[in-house]
Design a protein around this motif. Structure first.
Motif, PDB file in Angstrom:
ATOM      1  N   GLN A 129       0.829  -1.204   0.000  1.00 62.47           N
ATOM      2  CA  GLN A 129       0.000   0.000   0.000  1.00 62.47           C
ATOM      3  C   GLN A 129       0.865   1.256   0.000  1.00 62.47           C
ATOM      4  OE1 GLN A 129      -2.493  -0.605   3.429  1.00 62.47           O
ATOM      5  NE2 GLN A 129      -4.085  -1.633   2.227  1.00 62.47           N
ATOM      6  N   ARG A 147      -5.118   1.986  -7.050  1.00 66.48           N
ATOM      7  CA  ARG A 147      -5.174   2.423  -5.664  1.00 66.48           C
ATOM      8  C   ARG A 147      -6.394   1.815  -4.956  1.00 66.48           C
ATOM      9  NH1 ARG A 147      -4.282   8.537  -4.792  1.00 66.48           N
ATOM     10  NH2 ARG A 147      -2.275   7.845  -5.542  1.00 66.48           N
ATOM     11  N   VAL A 171      -5.632  -1.868  -4.289  1.00 65.71           N
ATOM     12  CA  VAL A 171      -4.626  -2.093  -3.251  1.00 65.71           C
ATOM     13  C   VAL A 171      -5.180  -1.768  -1.868  1.00 65.71           C
ATOM     14  CG1 VAL A 171      -2.428  -1.205  -2.378  1.00 65.71           C
ATOM     15  CG2 VAL A 171      -2.642  -1.861  -4.761  1.00 65.71           C
ATOM     16  N   LEU A 172      -6.050  -0.797  -1.763  1.00 65.83           N
ATOM     17  CA  LEU A 172      -6.624  -0.451  -0.464  1.00 65.83           C
ATOM     18  C   LEU A 172      -7.892  -1.251  -0.161  1.00 65.83           C
ATOM     19  CD1 LEU A 172      -6.169   3.422  -0.514  1.00 65.83           C
ATOM     20  CD2 LEU A 172      -4.806   1.739   0.710  1.00 65.83           C
TER      21      LEU A 172
END
Length: 109
Positions: free
Chosen positions: A63, A76, A79-80
Motif C-alpha cells: 500500500q 489504488r 490495493v486499499l
C-alpha cells in the motif's frame, strides 16, 4: 523339588505393588501429555502472531508503494480495498456466534 511357595498375603502385596506402579506410570504419562499440549498451544499462538505481523507488514508495504507513487485510481482502489475485504471477512467470521444444537435423546453419543 522345592518350588516357590508364596502365601496369599504375599501374592496380594505383589499385585498391589503392580497396580500402584501402573497407576504412577499412567499419571506421569497424563502429566507429560498435558505439558506437551500446553507447550504446543503456546507455540501455535506465537506462530500465529508472527504470521499475522508478517502479512500485515507485507500489505502495508504494498500500500505504501502504491500510494507514494501516483498511478491509476483503479490500482489504488484495488490495493486499499482488497485487504479491507479480507479483514472484514475475517472479523465477521470471528465475531459470528455459531452453535451446534444436539439432542441428547436416543441414548447414542
Amino acid at each position: 523339588m522345592s518350588g516357590l511357595t508364596l502365601t496369599p498375603t504375599q501374592i496380594l502385596a505383589g499385585v498391589g505393588v503392580l497396580v500402584v506402579l501402573l497407576w504412577v506410570w499412567r499419571a506421569g504419562a497424563r502429566r507429560a501429555k498435558a505439558a506437551a499440549e500446553k507447550t504446543r498451544s503456546g507455540a501455535r499462538l506465537v506462530s500465529l502472531a508472527g504470521r499475522v505481523l508478517f502479512n500485515a507488514g507485507l500489505i502495508v508495504a504494498v500500500q505504501w508503494v502504491v500510494i507514494s507513487h501516483p498511478s491509476s485510481s483503479w490500482l489504488r482502489l484495488a490495493v486499499l480495498g482488497l485487504p479491507a475485504l479480507f479483514a472484514s471477512h475475517a472479523l465477521t467470521r470471528a465475531m459470528t456466534v455459531t452453535t451446534v444444537d444436539t439432542s441428547k435423546r436416543g441414548g447414542r453419543r
